[in-house]
Design a protein around this motif. Sequence first.
Motif, mmCIF file in Angstrom:
data_model
loop_
_atom_site.group_PDB
_atom_site.id
_atom_site.type_symbol
_atom_site.label_atom_id
_atom_site.label_comp_id
_atom_site.label_asym_id
_atom_site.label_seq_id
_atom_site.Cartn_x
_atom_site.Cartn_y
_atom_site.Cartn_z
ATOM 1 N N VAL A 7 -27.567 -3.605 5.656
ATOM 2 C CA VAL A 7 -28.113 -3.973 4.442
ATOM 3 C C VAL A 7 -29.681 -4.308 4.519
ATOM 4 O O VAL A 7 -30.415 -4.056 3.474
ATOM 5 C CB VAL A 7 -27.511 -5.239 3.665
ATOM 6 C CG1 VAL A 7 -28.048 -5.608 2.577
ATOM 7 C CG2 VAL A 7 -25.989 -4.815 3.540
ATOM 8 N N LEU A 8 -29.882 -5.104 5.488
ATOM 9 C CA LEU A 8 -31.454 -5.736 5.527
ATOM 10 C C LEU A 8 -32.497 -4.510 5.876
ATOM 11 O O LEU A 8 -33.476 -4.272 5.484
ATOM 12 C CB LEU A 8 -31.767 -6.812 6.340
ATOM 13 C CG LEU A 8 -31.069 -8.008 5.829
ATOM 14 C CD1 LEU A 8 -31.176 -9.122 6.846
ATOM 15 C CD2 LEU A 8 -32.085 -8.498 4.536
ATOM 16 N N LEU A 42 -42.536 -11.748 14.841
ATOM 17 C CA LEU A 42 -43.788 -12.122 14.105
ATOM 18 C C LEU A 42 -45.092 -11.829 15.024
ATOM 19 O O LEU A 42 -45.894 -11.179 14.228
ATOM 20 C CB LEU A 42 -43.948 -13.584 13.493
ATOM 21 C CG LEU A 42 -42.935 -13.825 12.423
ATOM 22 C CD1 LEU A 42 -42.723 -15.348 12.123
ATOM 23 C CD2 LEU A 42 -43.396 -13.145 11.150
ATOM 24 N N THR A 66 -38.947 -6.947 10.203
ATOM 25 C CA THR A 66 -39.078 -8.221 10.725
ATOM 26 C C THR A 66 -37.515 -8.751 10.598
ATOM 27 O O THR A 66 -36.879 -8.887 11.468
ATOM 28 C CB THR A 66 -39.897 -9.444 9.900
ATOM 29 O OG1 THR A 66 -39.955 -9.026 8.644
ATOM 30 C CG2 THR A 66 -41.401 -8.801 10.256
ATOM 31 N N VAL A 67 -37.037 -9.058 9.341
ATOM 32 C CA VAL A 67 -35.708 -9.880 8.970
ATOM 33 C C VAL A 67 -34.851 -8.933 9.628
ATOM 34 O O VAL A 67 -33.698 -9.259 10.138
ATOM 35 C CB VAL A 67 -35.669 -10.241 7.545
ATOM 36 C CG1 VAL A 67 -34.431 -10.921 7.244
ATOM 37 C CG2 VAL A 67 -37.031 -10.898 7.270
ATOM 38 N N CYS A 100 -34.342 -8.886 13.290
ATOM 39 C CA CYS A 100 -33.838 -10.026 13.674
ATOM 40 C C CYS A 100 -32.634 -10.169 13.337
ATOM 41 O O CYS A 100 -31.676 -10.688 14.576
ATOM 42 C CB CYS A 100 -34.699 -11.208 12.849
ATOM 43 S SG CYS A 100 -34.603 -12.774 13.303
ATOM 44 N N VAL A 101 -32.043 -9.859 12.308
ATOM 45 C CA VAL A 101 -30.649 -10.021 12.157
ATOM 46 C C VAL A 101 -29.734 -8.817 12.837
ATOM 47 O O VAL A 101 -28.764 -9.034 13.454
ATOM 48 C CB VAL A 101 -30.247 -9.571 10.623
ATOM 49 C CG1 VAL A 101 -28.960 -9.479 10.337
ATOM 50 C CG2 VAL A 101 -30.898 -10.905 9.832
ATOM 51 N N LEU A 156 -27.741 -4.427 -4.009
ATOM 52 C CA LEU A 156 -27.496 -5.129 -2.757
ATOM 53 C C LEU A 156 -26.211 -5.435 -2.434
ATOM 54 O O LEU A 156 -25.709 -5.479 -1.567
ATOM 55 C CB LEU A 156 -28.214 -6.631 -2.955
ATOM 56 C CG LEU A 156 -28.234 -7.586 -1.762
ATOM 57 C CD1 LEU A 156 -29.168 -7.093 -0.981
ATOM 58 C CD2 LEU A 156 -28.694 -8.730 -2.117
ATOM 59 N N SER A 175 -30.506 -6.253 -7.465
ATOM 60 C CA SER A 175 -29.697 -6.995 -7.038
ATOM 61 C C SER A 175 -28.270 -6.393 -6.966
ATOM 62 O O SER A 175 -27.425 -6.461 -6.176
ATOM 63 C CB SER A 175 -29.349 -8.121 -8.127
ATOM 64 O OG SER A 175 -29.311 -9.348 -7.074
ATOM 65 N N PRO A 193 -23.456 -5.189 10.180
ATOM 66 C CA PRO A 193 -23.349 -4.856 8.655
ATOM 67 C C PRO A 193 -24.185 -5.610 7.816
ATOM 68 O O PRO A 193 -24.882 -4.916 7.057
ATOM 69 C CB PRO A 193 -22.003 -5.442 8.264
ATOM 70 C CG PRO A 193 -21.518 -6.367 9.465
ATOM 71 C CD PRO A 193 -22.081 -5.855 10.618
ATOM 72 N N VAL A 194 -24.624 -7.094 8.125
ATOM 73 C CA VAL A 194 -25.746 -7.490 7.730
ATOM 74 C C VAL A 194 -27.193 -6.901 7.970
ATOM 75 O O VAL A 194 -28.043 -6.531 6.964
ATOM 76 C CB VAL A 194 -25.553 -8.970 7.960
ATOM 77 C CG1 VAL A 194 -26.966 -9.726 6.932
ATOM 78 C CG2 VAL A 194 -24.472 -9.767 7.374
ATOM 79 N N LEU A 224 -32.956 -2.399 2.830
ATOM 80 C CA LEU A 224 -33.879 -3.126 2.019
ATOM 81 C C LEU A 224 -35.457 -3.208 2.455
ATOM 82 O O LEU A 224 -36.248 -2.858 1.749
ATOM 83 C CB LEU A 224 -33.250 -4.676 1.872
ATOM 84 C CG LEU A 224 -34.216 -5.552 1.203
ATOM 85 C CD1 LEU A 224 -34.130 -5.268 -0.274
ATOM 86 C CD2 LEU A 224 -33.531 -6.976 1.225
ATOM 87 N N GLU A 225 -35.656 -3.563 3.715
ATOM 88 C CA GLU A 225 -36.857 -3.923 4.314
ATOM 89 C C GLU A 225 -37.495 -2.521 4.410
ATOM 90 O O GLU A 225 -38.689 -2.201 4.168
ATOM 91 C CB GLU A 225 -36.742 -4.528 5.388
ATOM 92 C CG GLU A 225 -38.118 -4.791 5.880
ATOM 93 C CD GLU A 225 -38.128 -5.722 7.167
ATOM 94 O OE1 GLU A 225 -36.861 -6.358 7.607
ATOM 95 O OE2 GLU A 225 -39.122 -6.339 7.490
ATOM 96 N N LYS A 252 -45.596 -8.093 15.570
ATOM 97 C CA LYS A 252 -45.832 -7.298 14.218
ATOM 98 C C LYS A 252 -47.286 -7.411 13.915
ATOM 99 O O LYS A 252 -48.086 -6.611 13.600
ATOM 100 C CB LYS A 252 -44.889 -7.362 13.414
ATOM 101 C CG LYS A 252 -45.368 -6.712 11.896
ATOM 102 C CD LYS A 252 -44.251 -7.083 10.939
ATOM 103 C CE LYS A 252 -44.866 -6.752 9.318
ATOM 104 N NZ LYS A 252 -45.070 -5.427 9.195
ATOM 105 N N PHE A 312 -23.617 -3.862 0.577
ATOM 106 C CA PHE A 312 -23.190 -4.989 1.195
ATOM 107 C C PHE A 312 -21.514 -4.588 1.322
ATOM 108 O O PHE A 312 -21.102 -4.575 2.380
ATOM 109 C CB PHE A 312 -23.206 -6.478 0.672
ATOM 110 C CG PHE A 312 -22.757 -7.296 1.645
ATOM 111 C CD1 PHE A 312 -23.065 -7.631 2.720
ATOM 112 C CD2 PHE A 312 -21.944 -8.150 1.106
ATOM 113 C CE1 PHE A 312 -22.855 -8.669 3.683
ATOM 114 C CE2 PHE A 312 -21.599 -9.648 1.490
ATOM 115 C CZ PHE A 312 -21.864 -9.450 3.050
#
Lengths: 776, 776
Positions: free
Chosen positions: A271-272, A557, A532-533, A536-537, A287, A284, A267-268, A275-276, A560, A291
């Motif tokens: 969202v990311l 990092l 990236t983020v 990662c998540v 977001l 906001s 789930p997180v 976003l990314e 990429k 979520f």
Amino acid sequence: MEENSREDNDIVIEGMMGYERKDSGMSVDEYGAMIKEPLLVKNRINTTSQIAIVGANVCPIESLDYEIIENELFKQDWRSRKKSEIFHYVVLKWTLALLIGLGTGLVGFFNNMAVENLAGFKLLLTNNLMLKDKYFQGFAAYAGCNLVLAIAAAALCAYIAPAAAGSGIPEVKAYLNGVDAHSILAPSTLFVKIFGSIFGVAAGFVVGKEGPMVHTGACIANLLGQGGSRKYHLTWRWLRYFKNDRDRRDLITCGAAAGVAAAFRAPVGGVLFALEEAASWWRSALLWRTFFTTAVVAVVLRGLIEFCRGGNCGLFGEGGLIMFDVNSAKTTYSTADLLAVIFLGVIGGILGSLYNYFVDKVLRAYSIVNERGPAFKVLLVITISLLTSCCSYGLPWLSKCIPCPAYLEERCPTIGRSGNYKNFQCPPNHYNDLASLFLNTNDDAIRNLLSSGNSKEFHLYTLLVFFVAIYFLGIITYGIAVPSGLFIPVILAGSSYGRLVGMLLGSLSDLDVGLFALLGAASFLGGTMRMTVSLCVILLELTNDLLMLPLVMLVLLISKTVADSFNHGVYDQIVKMKGLPYMEAHAEPYMRHLVASDVVSGPLITFSGVEKVGNIYHALKITRHNGFPVIDEPPFSEAPELCGLVLRSHLLVLLKAKRFTKQRVMTGSDTVRMFKAHDFAKAGSGKGVKFEDLDINEGEMEMFVDLHPITNTSPYTVVETMSLAKAAVLFREVGLRHLCVVPKTTGRPPIVGILTRHDFMPEHILGLYPHIKPHK
Amino acid sequence: MEENSREDNDIVIEGMMGYERKDSGMSVDEYGAMIKEPLLVKNRINTTSQIAIVGANVCPIESLDYEIIENELFKQDWRSRKKSEIFHYVVLKWTLALLIGLGTGLVGFFNNMAVENLAGFKLLLTNNLMLKDKYFQGFAAYAGCNLVLAIAAAALCAYIAPAAAGSGIPEVKAYLNGVDAHSILAPSTLFVKIFGSIFGVAAGFVVGKEGPMVHTGACIANLLGQGGSRKYHLTWRWLRYFKNDRDRRDLITCGAAAGVAAAFRAPVGGVLFALEEAASWWRSALLWRTFFTTAVVAVVLRGLIEFCRGGNCGLFGEGGLIMFDVNSAKTTYSTADLLAVIFLGVIGGILGSLYNYFVDKVLRAYSIVNERGPAFKVLLVITISLLTSCCSYGLPWLSKCIPCPAYLEERCPTIGRSGNYKNFQCPPNHYNDLASLFLNTNDDAIRNLLSSGNSKEFHLYTLLVFFVAIYFLGIITYGIAVPSGLFIPVILAGSSYGRLVGMLLGSLSDLDVGLFALLGAASFLGGTMRMTVSLCVILLELTNDLLMLPLVMLVLLISKTVADSFNHGVYDQIVKMKGLPYMEAHAEPYMRHLVASDVVSGPLITFSGVEKVGNIYHALKITRHNGFPVIDEPPFSEAPELCGLVLRSHLLVLLKAKRFTKQRVMTGSDTVRMFKAHDFAKAGSGKGVKFEDLDINEGEMEMFVDLHPITNTSPYTVVETMSLAKAAVLFREVGLRHLCVVPKTTGRPPIVGILTRHDFMPEHILGLYPHIKPHK
């Protein structure tokens, strides 16, 4: 000519403008003849280089209107809006988010269950034949099942919804940037995406279901947001608040996030990802709603998995809905470990960018085949399916049988479908390690590669063969007419690469080979997708182990950075290759040397505040412009001044209603009373009033219509001497479709032209100014 | 009058404009007299309601220039920019990100180590006295240590850097929105923030070190980005590329993320915090750089903790750098569990919004005391310190002694500093559960509250007393002159509330009380701070358990929803209370009824393209406007037209250089040759050429200077009839400081006025149009 210009996409033509018409006093028809030449020149610039690639049957590309059209009708509606209406709107927004979450969660689960059952049946059948030493029949059964499933997927894609082929993430990304490719979110696309993805993944292709899930989520969101499908008589009238591109964009962002959440149970991460990678504009408030949607997906999946635990879902439950267990209890790293990880990241970045390069080349080659028609598409799929089957079934014969290790929790050789130790052709108590990777679903293969503890489970040689085979199968599979995600091929190739490196460097580093496999997957993901983020998540949520976070971050990092120095991310590449006019977040450096008027070209069609019906009709006929400036002239104003901008779709609704007057008079208040703002609300793509729906007779052509009530009186403007770079920033940040360019000096007509998305595209600008060096 | 206007903040005055000067032929001095009246009216509107609250010694608030000033000098510089320079710039950007990560990581570690050692020494001293039954001496030692530390923190804050008081997150948030409060990121603030926070936390206040860490990270980023501090002779000349607000904003975003990462050891949470709460503008490239920074922080912390494991860091290592272990092996929830969690979330949301309400009231009350001077600030701190000491030491006496449970891994009663079982006044083999919470560092108290397994560890009554005490101590502590984070008080109160609810509902739900405590903390965080994804990830990273993700998400969503229906988030509230003109992401509904010219007010000061030095000098003297429109007039153009905008700071540099001419001639190319773009680069706050630095004699006053080379020829413009809502969207999304309003009709002067941040503030608009209902 008219038919011809109609074939082209609107953004190509929106670019042409100028102000000659009023001054020269030409009739609209003469004018239509006059604009032929620049039109063709323009087309040449664009179509040859970009759009031609997607094929002969070019789909129309529409820009989206994110701007709030502040015309009189809107203002009236805004003033009369009751508190209860605003409350309903908010409740509806959250209800839709809930429904998107529920829908995507259910589809995600259904998708997994169907794949597990189909692929499971196929693998069990093959296995049973192999156990009886019927190797040829085993191959026939395996390849036959694959072929049938592949043809089913290809037929759906080729004949029902061509837009469903491929990953779908690039198209969703473009949609959220403001570009609507034809029927990319249509209900038929949704249907084909779901079943095509199931058949395609079950057919043993090196494809994932993750990209398709993102597209599926976006389609579900679009379907819900449009108030259902009018074509299939599923509509809800109370969803009229959402009949605009702005709210639809928000819903589709939620849908894309829900798709990732459903695909990875992350789930997180979902969202990311939205976003990314997916979204171009972000708030906001969004977001929070995203979520919520992904939380609903997580709850739905958890509930359904709980339900299946009792064995209610056939073969589902043994694999499916990937959740890997990677063990990295070690929390301290030596310098050698870090050096090994850096090495892994660098090579992973290079291999990742090479992957992108090859995918691009293969896609371009395939588009030549695919253009020839649906039958060729299916043929291509059949070819790749046979090749994949041969690889999967043939290559394990190269591998030697390994005796089962003693003291094992699992059974060896594996009985049934999934598992680490496939017997294949081996004698009892032996297993074929390559077969454990090839004759499995992709999820199970990844799970095997990430398994920790036993570093001798796979031979070096096995991993090398598997890596090379999957790397190239992945490349040649993307682009065939099957819904195909890129995540899983990349993770598969990356984790086999990682495990290979881990075994090679085993003496130097004492990190687990399973952890190496994970880091290899991360390096490949970083190298191809350049996120990236969110990656990662997602990896964290997949593996449920926070302790490896620093290493995953490091690898991402590095890979990429390395890959970025060679080429663009794979999704950006596909967006570009498909000719979708994607607005980048930053202005190109050379734009600072140009001003707005440098790229605006003529002639421009404008209307008077009260315009003759015939003029409007003909302007709509000969162009596919979507916005027309409205100029107030004496006697309605002292001097010509820019009143605002009308949209093509609004003009069509106004003309359809036939409220014309014989005299040139303002009838604004009358119109305002007659219409409601939602009469002009934007219908779903392909719906709404079309030009062909107009039926205006000779007499009406000579009458007048007051455009003031539907004129957006607050269009964004830039002065003609504005730096193009700053105009681009305005265009992108505010999310415009039309940007009016006004003259700097007085005494000239009040508008110089309109900038659209197309005018900011490098191909357009560098076509006009070939001497500009793009990177200066 | 001049001195008076100088005292006010520039944004108040930037609003005044008009176009009378040129037409009426007034001298600048007459004109200065003329504008007095509207100026005062304006001031009244703003200062009374908003700015007055922060006190008599109002600090000047500056807006930031995120816009790229495209003047001739810039263009020349851009053209001559070499590839190597761009490469250096990129390398520098990443180097700075690395340095910010290193610096923040080191400071974060130092902060923790110092707190653990100071507080540890204090607690050990108290403990030893208590063991000898010297209860009064114990109190004296405890309260004395607290008082000394509190006075040290308060003295630093009150006398050296008042800006360091409080959390710092609201100020950082405002800075990233474009508002620079006085010396909020100065080196002295950094110094005081670090040491003030250490002393404050060690003094046993109910404050956290998390907010201050965010501020610290931002200060470090600013210090590095400014090329060091000129005041302390620490400058690096090669950082001149970063001498602009745009790049500084990016660095400070990285710094804020690094702060959270260092405070919670949560690298991903740090990135998300920066994204969700701190930053107003966001780019994908920034996401990546921020992620890199937080990764560096994580690596630094991990390395230092490894180093400390050998006992090299005094008392550090027993607690410090919070990482809680919550056990939630249970993965299925019953309906009763979910209902319990929903109940927890609803009540948590209500209590959270109440917390915000009280904090606001207390802050307003304290500001009256704090305004009276530094001594009063210190007095207030002393009062609160004594109150806190009395509570912490006194309340445990109300609690009964509990016999130590058998079969415990830990020692009971606890020997030494931290631990779950404080002996306090109890007989051997007994512990005082309230003392275990009060006479501990805040981190340890939270760890105790979240401890799972033993649900009888704390009495119901104990938890109730602790909850009430902490809830109100937290409220009255924020606002005193000590760096004070809000995270820890909220987590403390929330987790005691959660554990309390968990014990009350223990018979209905079989979730662990430790998990309930975590969910309680989540509900309070959601209720006060109103973040979602970032809190979720921070809590995940703190507890290292992904399985509880769905419950944490649920609680956060519920508590935020509930609390949002009462008031705003605590940081937004503080931003508003401090009178910082924060631009919201969305336009207020009533702005749709207004147009740009409705809020622009006169008179306006404009310059000619070649202007008399005296005029410029006087305009700079009598106003504190930061941007002046430049109008080209005959003979330099056919009719008056808007050439662009000059900045005050650029004018000062130009006047300082004294390149004037006797005649009204264009000397642009001469100027371009004389200056380089970085001569006009923005110096750090409080630096650069000031008006007082100018020394212009009578003769020079009559000379002319060519403004063209420093005029930004591409200012963003809106037509006067543009809807204010759409102008606000442009202003916010593009990140402007000045927005030029141009006339719609021809034959009028080419500029109507300039909109600044202040003109979009609800207080200003509702002051001008009192009949507007704000929520319609």
